[in-house]
Enzyme design. Structure first.
Site, PDB file in Angstrom:
ATOM      1  N   ALA A  30     121.597  43.902  36.859  1.00  0.00           N
ATOM      2  CA  ALA A  30     120.844  42.653  36.942  1.00  0.00           C
ATOM      3  C   ALA A  30     121.809  41.576  37.420  1.00  0.00           C
ATOM      4  CB  ALA A  30     120.311  42.305  35.562  1.00  0.00           C
ATOM      5  N   GLY A  66     120.975  47.409  35.095  1.00  0.00           N
ATOM      6  CA  GLY A  66     119.647  47.391  35.713  1.00  0.00           C
ATOM      7  C   GLY A  66     119.567  48.308  36.925  1.00  0.00           C
ATOM      8  N   GLU A  78     118.922  51.646  35.524  1.00  0.00           N
ATOM      9  CA  GLU A  78     117.546  51.637  35.002  1.00  0.00           C
ATOM     10  C   GLU A  78     116.543  51.826  36.143  1.00  0.00           C
ATOM     11  OE1 GLU A  78     118.067  47.821  32.879  1.00  0.00           O
ATOM     12  OE2 GLU A  78     117.443  48.912  31.086  1.00  0.00           O
ATOM     13  N   GLU A 112     125.889  47.061  29.911  1.00  0.00           N
ATOM     14  CA  GLU A 112     125.336  45.825  29.349  1.00  0.00           C
ATOM     15  C   GLU A 112     126.058  45.352  28.096  1.00  0.00           C
ATOM     16  OE1 GLU A 112     123.551  48.286  30.567  1.00  0.00           O
ATOM     17  OE2 GLU A 112     121.737  47.581  31.553  1.00  0.00           O
TER      18      GLU A 112
HETATM   19  N1  3HC Z   1     125.539  39.997  38.964  1.00  0.00           N
HETATM   20  C1  3HC Z   1     126.025  38.984  39.700  1.00  0.00           C
HETATM   21  N2  3HC Z   1     127.195  39.038  40.358  1.00  0.00           N
HETATM   22  C2  3HC Z   1     127.908  40.167  40.262  1.00  0.00           C
HETATM   23  C3  3HC Z   1     127.472  41.261  39.495  1.00  0.00           C
HETATM   24  C4  3HC Z   1     126.227  41.157  38.832  1.00  0.00           C
HETATM   25  N3  3HC Z   1     125.718  42.151  38.093  1.00  0.00           N
HETATM   26  N4  3HC Z   1     128.397  42.227  39.583  1.00  0.00           N
HETATM   27  C5  3HC Z   1     129.367  41.772  40.380  1.00  0.00           C
HETATM   28  N5  3HC Z   1     129.075  40.522  40.791  1.00  0.00           N
HETATM   29  C6  3HC Z   1     129.860  39.696  41.711  1.00  0.00           C
HETATM   30  C7  3HC Z   1     131.218  39.316  41.157  1.00  0.00           C
HETATM   31  O1  3HC Z   1     131.130  38.144  40.358  1.00  0.00           O
HETATM   32  C8  3HC Z   1     131.998  39.084  42.427  1.00  0.00           C
HETATM   33  O2  3HC Z   1     131.599  37.836  42.950  1.00  0.00           O
HETATM   34  P1  3HC Z   1     132.626  36.853  43.654  1.00  0.00           P
HETATM   35  O3  3HC Z   1     133.213  37.645  44.773  1.00  0.00           O
HETATM   36  O4  3HC Z   1     131.799  35.701  44.071  1.00  0.00           O
HETATM   37  O5  3HC Z   1     133.613  36.511  42.593  1.00  0.00           O
HETATM   38  C9  3HC Z   1     131.447  40.134  43.372  1.00  0.00           C
HETATM   39  O6  3HC Z   1     130.173  40.501  42.822  1.00  0.00           O
HETATM   40  C10 3HC Z   1     132.294  41.373  43.483  1.00  0.00           C
HETATM   41  O7  3HC Z   1     132.544  41.864  42.187  1.00  0.00           O
HETATM   42  P2  3HC Z   1     133.974  42.449  41.784  1.00  0.00           P
HETATM   43  O8  3HC Z   1     135.050  41.509  42.212  1.00  0.00           O
HETATM   44  O9  3HC Z   1     133.899  42.817  40.356  1.00  0.00           O
HETATM   45  O10 3HC Z   1     134.030  43.735  42.720  1.00  0.00           O
HETATM   46  P3  3HC Z   1     134.548  45.191  42.423  1.00  0.00           P
HETATM   47  O11 3HC Z   1     134.310  45.954  43.657  1.00  0.00           O
HETATM   48  O12 3HC Z   1     135.903  45.153  41.817  1.00  0.00           O
HETATM   49  O13 3HC Z   1     133.565  45.772  41.265  1.00  0.00           O
HETATM   50  C11 3HC Z   1     131.479  46.294  40.186  1.00  0.00           C
HETATM   51  C12 3HC Z   1     132.230  45.992  41.508  1.00  0.00           C
HETATM   52  C13 3HC Z   1     131.991  47.614  39.593  1.00  0.00           C
HETATM   53  C14 3HC Z   1     130.021  46.412  40.485  1.00  0.00           C
HETATM   54  C15 3HC Z   1     131.777  45.161  39.174  1.00  0.00           C
HETATM   55  O14 3HC Z   1     131.536  43.927  39.792  1.00  0.00           O
HETATM   56  C16 3HC Z   1     130.955  45.212  37.917  1.00  0.00           C
HETATM   57  O15 3HC Z   1     131.289  45.934  37.000  1.00  0.00           O
HETATM   58  N6  3HC Z   1     129.879  44.386  37.854  1.00  0.00           N
HETATM   59  C17 3HC Z   1     129.105  44.214  36.666  1.00  0.00           C
HETATM   60  C18 3HC Z   1     128.142  45.345  36.485  1.00  0.00           C
HETATM   61  C19 3HC Z   1     127.308  45.137  35.257  1.00  0.00           C
HETATM   62  O16 3HC Z   1     127.814  44.824  34.189  1.00  0.00           O
HETATM   63  N7  3HC Z   1     126.002  45.334  35.381  1.00  0.00           N
HETATM   64  C20 3HC Z   1     125.110  45.207  34.282  1.00  0.00           C
HETATM   65  C21 3HC Z   1     124.528  43.844  34.315  1.00  0.00           C
HETATM   66  S1  3HC Z   1     123.507  43.557  32.896  1.00  0.00           S
HETATM   67  C22 3HC Z   1     122.025  44.294  33.295  1.00  0.00           C
HETATM   68  O17 3HC Z   1     121.917  44.960  34.275  1.00  0.00           O
HETATM   69  C23 3HC Z   1     120.885  44.005  32.354  1.00  0.00           C
HETATM   70  C24 3HC Z   1     119.704  44.875  32.580  1.00  0.00           C
HETATM   71  O18 3HC Z   1     119.694  45.918  31.644  1.00  0.00           O
HETATM   72  C25 3HC Z   1     118.418  44.138  32.454  1.00  0.00           C
END
Ligand code: 3HC
Ligand code: NAI
Length: 692
Positions: free
Chosen positions: A62, A101, A104, A124
Site C-alpha cells: 500500500a 498490499g 495481498e 506491515e
Molecule cells: N509506499 C510509498 N512509498 C514507498 C513504498 C510504499 N509502500 N515503498 C517504497 N517507497 C518509496 C521509498 O520511500 C523511496 O522513495 P524516495 O526515493 O522518494 O525516497 C522509493 O520508494 C524507493 O524505495 P527504497 O529506497 O526503499 O528502494 P529499495 O529498492 O531499496 O527497496 C522495497 C524497495 C523493498 C520495496 C522497499 O522500499 C520496501 O521495503 N518498501 C516498503 C514495503 C512495505 O512495507 N509494504 C507494506 C506497506 S503496508 C501495506 O501494504 C498495508 C496493506 O496491508 C493494506
C-alpha cells in the site's frame, strides 16, 4: 499517464500497473484496477487476465504516504475482492517484490507465477500496521496458519523458491515473469481451467495451544511491539468467522493500528532511514569500489573484511605479523563455517568469499585497492603511521578511511599528501552484522570520496549516515553522555540492575551496564584513562570502574564478572559484591544515597542524549534530526517503535524536556545539564526538531 493500462494479446488481457517507484497501490492504482477488471469482465474477447507491473518490481505494498490521511475509496480489499470475483482466470506475474498490499493483491489472483529472484512477504507489522486487505485469511488458506503468521509477524519476505515450496506460488520462472504468466494463462485456457479462488479453500486449524504459544513467543521476540500480536488476533478470528467476516475484521484492526503512535513512529523510522542515508549536495559517485584493503585484522578489521566479502568485493587484509594474520584468517574461516553449519550460507558461497580474501603483511599489496580502511589500535601515532604507509603504497586516488571511534579525523589527515582522499568509516561491532555505518566527512574530504563511500555503504547493505568530525561522532558522543549520567545515578542511589531494567523496559535490548559488560569493562576503562584530562572533577573521582577493572579484574562477560556475574552460559545474575562496592564508593565520596524513581532514571538517560543531539545539530555534525534517529535505531538499539531519540523528544514535547533539563541543572549541576540553545529556542517557539 494512466497508472493502470490494459492490452490484449490473443485471448489474454494484460492489466499493467505502472506507478513508480515501487508500484504502490495508491488511490489511482486502486481505481485503475477496478476499471480494468470491470472492462476485462465485460470484454468477450478476453478469456484470461495477467496482472503485471512495469519496472523492477511487482506491487511493493500500500502507499505508505497515504497512511494517516483520510481514506479514499475504493479500499484495497474491495479491489482485491473484484479481482478474485473475476469469472476469467487471473494470473499474477511477480517480479522483484510482492509485499504487503502487493502480496495481498497477488493472493486475490487465481494463480501466481514468480521470477526466480522475486521475494514475497507481509512487512506491515514492521510499520506498526497489519495486513488490512485479507492477507492473513487468504495466506493461511494457502500455506496454513503457522506459516502465514510466520510471514506476518516477522515481516521478513521469502524467496520465490520457498514460496513455491509452501504453496504460495504456482510456478517459478527463470524467464521474464510477464511472458511466463502469459504462457501460463494460455495453458489454463487450453486445459479449460477456470478461476481458482483462494477464499474458497478450506482453512485448517493449527494444533491445540498454538495461539497461546505464539503469543508467548512474540512477547519475548517482539517485546513492546503491538502489531505482531494483532496479526495473531486476525489469524485466530479467521477461524471463527466466515471469509468476508475475517477480511472485515482485519480491515478494522488495520484502521485502528494505522492511527496508533507505534505506527506513526515506525512510519517515521521508514522515511527517516531513507532521508538519513542521502546527504545533500554530493555528486554521483564516479567509480565503484572494486577491491578494498583492510589494515588491522582484530575484532573490527575481521568484521569489516567480511562485510566486503559478503558484498562480493575482494579484500586485501594487512596485519602486522604472521600470528595476528593467521588468527584473523582463522576467525573469518570459522565464521563462514558456522554460517554454513547454520544453513545461512552454502558451501559454494563460502568458498567464493574465501577466494576473494588475500592476507599479507606487506603494504605494497594494497596497490590495486580503490579504498583502504584502517582498523588498527585506537592510538593517534599508530594510526598516523599506518595512514602514511597506506598512502605511500596505494594508488594516489585511493580512498583512505579510518574506523576510529573517537580520534579526530582531521588531525589524522594532517601531513597526508592527499587529505582529500581521507574519510572516516565508523563500523559497529560486529561489523558484518550491525546495520549502522557512520561515514565521516573530514574538513578536507573531497565530495567524490564522500559520494563513493555513501554508495559503498548501500552496497554493503548498511544504513550509511554521513556525519561530521566530533569526539565520538554522533552515536558514541550521545552514548557517552548517557553513560556519564548512568554512573552518576549509581553514586546517587541507583544500582546497575535498576538502571538497566528501566532502559530495557523502555525498549532497549539491554541497559548501559549490560552493554559495558558485553563490550568489555577494560575497553570502557581504557577509554576513560585516555580522557581523564577532559573529565570533570566528579567524573574523575568516580571510582567504580577503577575498582572493578584495575583492582578486581572484572572485565565483563569475557571474564565471567563485571557489573554482573555470569555463568558458563553467560547467564547474568546480580552480584551483591558490586552493590556493596557502589555503596562504599558513594559513601567514601560523601554522597547521601537516596531512592531514585524509575522516571528520573529514564529522563536523565534520555534527555541528556536529546540535549546532546540538539548540540550535534547546532554544530552541523548531523545536518538533520533523521540522521540522529537512524543512527540510534540502527546502531544502539533505540526501539524503532519509538522512532529514535529526536522523534521521541518531539512526542514528549520540547517545553517539558527543557523544564526537566533546568530541574536537573539545579539537582546535578549546570555543567552537565545546560540546555542546548537549539532545544531552548525550539521549545520557546512551541516547535519540535521536526516542526519549526
Ligand atoms: N509506499 C510509498 N512509498 C514507498 C513504498 C510504499 N509502500 N515503498 C517504497 N517507497 C518509496 C521509498 O520511500 C523511496 O522513495 P524516495 O526515493 O522518494 O525516497 C522509493 O520508494 C524507493 O524505495 P527504497 O529506497 O526503499 O528502494 P529499495 O529498492 O531499496 O527497496 C522495497 C524497495 C523493498 C520495496 C522497499 O522500499 C520496501 O521495503 N518498501 C516498503 C514495503 C512495505 O512495507 N509494504 C507494506 C506497506 S503496508 C501495506 O501494504 C498495508 C496493506 O496491508 C493494506
Ligand atoms: P583490536 O585490538 O581487536 O585489533 C587491532 C588490530 O590491528 C590487531 O589485530 C593488531 O595486530 C592490528 N595492528 C596494529 N597495528 C598494526 C599495523 N601497524 N599494521 C597492521 N595491523 C596492525 O582492535 P579493534 O577493537 O578491532 O579496534 C580497531 C579500531 O576500530 C579502533 O580504532 C577502535 O576504536 C575502532 N572501533 C572498535 C569498535 C569495537 O567495538 N571494538 C567499534 C568501532 C570502532
Amino acid at each position: 499517464m494512466p497508472v493502470v493500462t490494459s492490452s490484449l494479446s490473443g485471448a489474454v488481457r494484460t492489466v499493467l500497473i505502472d506507478n513508480p517507484p515501487v508500484n504502490a497501490t495508491s488511490v489511482d492504482v486502486r481505481r485503475g484496477l477496478c476499471a480494468a477488471f470491470e472492462e476485462a469482465a465485460a470484454d468477450p474477447r478476453t478469456r484470461a487476465v495477467v496482472l503485471a507491473c512495469a519496472g523492477a518490481t511487482f506491487v511493493a505494498g500500500a502507499d505508505i504516504r497515504e497512511f494517516g490521511k483520510p481514506p479514499q475509496d475504493p479500499h484495497l480489499s474491495e479491489v482485491i475482492a473484484l479481482v478474485e470475483a473475476c469469472g476469467k482466470p487471473v494470473v499474477a506475474a511477480i517480479q522483484g517484490t510482492a509485499l504487503g498490499g502487493g502480496l495481498e493483491l497477488a493472493l486475490g489472483c487465481h494463480y501466481r507465477v514468480a521470477g526466480e529472484g522475486a521475494r514475497m512477504g507481509l512487512p506491515e507489522s514492521t510499520l506498526g500496521v497489519v495486513p488490512g486487505a485479507g492477507g492473513i485469511p487468504r495466506l493461511a488458506r494457502l500455506v496454513g496458519v503457522p506459516k502465514a503468521l510466520e510471514l506476518a509477524t516477522s515481516g521478513k519476505p521469502v524467496t520465490a523458491c520457498a514460496a513455491r515450496e509452501m504453496g504460495l506460488v504456482d510456478a517459478v520462472t527463470t524467464d521474464d515473469p510477464r511472458a511466463a504468466a502469459q504462457r501460463y494463462a494460455e495453458d489454463l485456457l487450453q486445459r479449460g481451467a477456470g478461476p481458482r479462488r483462494t477464499r474458497d479453500l478450506p482453512l485448517a486449524p493449527p494444533p491445540a495451544g498454538y495461539f497461546d504459544d505464539i503469543r508467548a513467543r512474540l512477547a519475548v521476540s517482539h517485546r513492546g511491539q503491538e502489531a505482531p500480536l494483532v496479526c495473531v488476533d486476525i489469524a485466530e478470528q479467521s477461524l471463527l468467522r466466515d471469509f468476508d467476516g475475517s477480511v472485515a475484521y482485519g480491515r478494522e484492526r488495520f484502521r485502528e493500528r494505522v492511527a496508533s503512535p507505534q505506527a506513526a513512529a515506525l512510519r517515521h523510522a521508514f522515511f527517516a532511514e531513507r532521508a538519513a542515508t542521502r546527504p545533500a549536495g554530493l555528486p554521483e559517485p564516479d567509480a565503484p569500489v572494486r577491491r578494498a584493503g583492510v589494515v588491522g585484522g582484530g575484532t573490527m578489521g575481521t568484521g569489516i573484511a567480511m562485510c566486503f566479502l559478503n558484498a562480493g568485493i575482494p579484500v586485501t587484509l594487512v596485519e602486522q605479523n604472521e600470528q595476528a594474520l593467521a588468527a584473523c584468517l582463522r576467525n573469518i574461516g570459522k565464521t563462514y563455517e558456522s554460517d554454513v553449519a547454520k544453513g545461512r550460507l552454502d558451501d559454494a558461497a563460502r568458498q567464493r568469499r574465501l577466494d576473494g580474501l588475500r592476507g599479507t603483511m606487506a603494504f605494497e599489496d594494497l596497490r590495486d585497492c580503490d579504498l583502504v580502511i584502517e582498523a588498527v589500535f585506537e592510538d593517534m601515532a599508530v594510526k598516523r603511521q599506518v595512514f602514511a604507509s597506506i598512502e605511500a603504497h596505494a594508488r594516489p586516488d585511493a580512498i583512505i578511511a579510518s574506523n576510529t571511534s573517537y580520534l579526530n579525523l582531521d588531525a589524522l589527515a594532517e601531513g597526508m599528501l592527499h587529505p582529500e582522499n581521507v574519510v572516516g568509516m565508523h563500523f559497529f561491532s560486529p561489523a558484518h552484522i550491525m546495520k549502522l555505518l557512520e561515514n565521516v566527512r573530514g574538513a578536507r574530504s573531497s565530495p567524490q570520496a564522500l559520494a563513493r563511500i555513501q554508495a559503498l555503504g548501500k552496497r554493503l547493505g548498511k544504513v550509511a549516515v554521513m556525519v561530521g568530525v566530533s569526539e565520538g561522532f554522533v552515536g558514541n558522543r550521545m552514548l557517552s553522555r548517557r553513560a556519564r549520567e548512568c554512573y552518576f545515578l549509581l553514586e546517587e542511589g541507583a544500582l546497575p540492575e535498576q538502571v538497566d531494567r528501566v532502559l530495557h523496559d523502555f525498549g532497549f535490548p539491554m541497559g548501559q551496564f549490560q552493554l559495558n559488560d558485553l563490550a568489555g569493562l577494560d575497553v570502557a576503562w581504557r577509554a576513560r584513562q585516555g580522557r581523564l584530562d577532559r573529565l570533570s572533577e566528579r567524573e574523575r573521582a568516580c571510582g567504580i570502574l577503577d575498582e572493578l577493572v584495575a583492582r578486581r579484574k572484572r572485565l565483563g562477560q569475557k571474564s565471567g564478572a563485571g557489573f554482573y556475574r555470569y555463568d558458563a552460559q553467560r547467564k547474568r545474575t546480580v552480584d551483591p559484591e558490586v552493590s556493596a562496592l557502589i555503596e562504599q564508593d558513594a559513601l567514601r565520596r560523601g554522597f547521601l544515597r537516596r531512592t531514585i524513581g524509575d522516571e528520573e532514571i529514564l529522563e536523565r538517560c534520555l534527555y541528556v542524549m536529546i540535549n546532546e543531539g540538539a548540540r550535534i545539530l547546532e554544530e552541523g555534525v548531523a545536518t538533520r534530526p533523521e540522521e540522529i534517529d537512524a543512527i540510534w535505531m540502527n546502531g544502539y538499539g533505540f526501539p524503532r517503535y519509538r522512532g529514535g531519540p529526536m522523534y521521541y523528544a518531539d512526542r514528549i514535547g520540547l517545553p517539558r524536556i527543557l523544564a526537566r533539563i533546568h530541574a536537573y541543572a539545579e539537582q546535578v549541576g549546570a555543567q552537565y545539564w545546560t540546555p542546548a540553545p537549539l532545544l531552548a529556542e525550539l521549545a520557546r517557539k512551541g516547535a519540535g526538531f521536526y516542526s519549526s
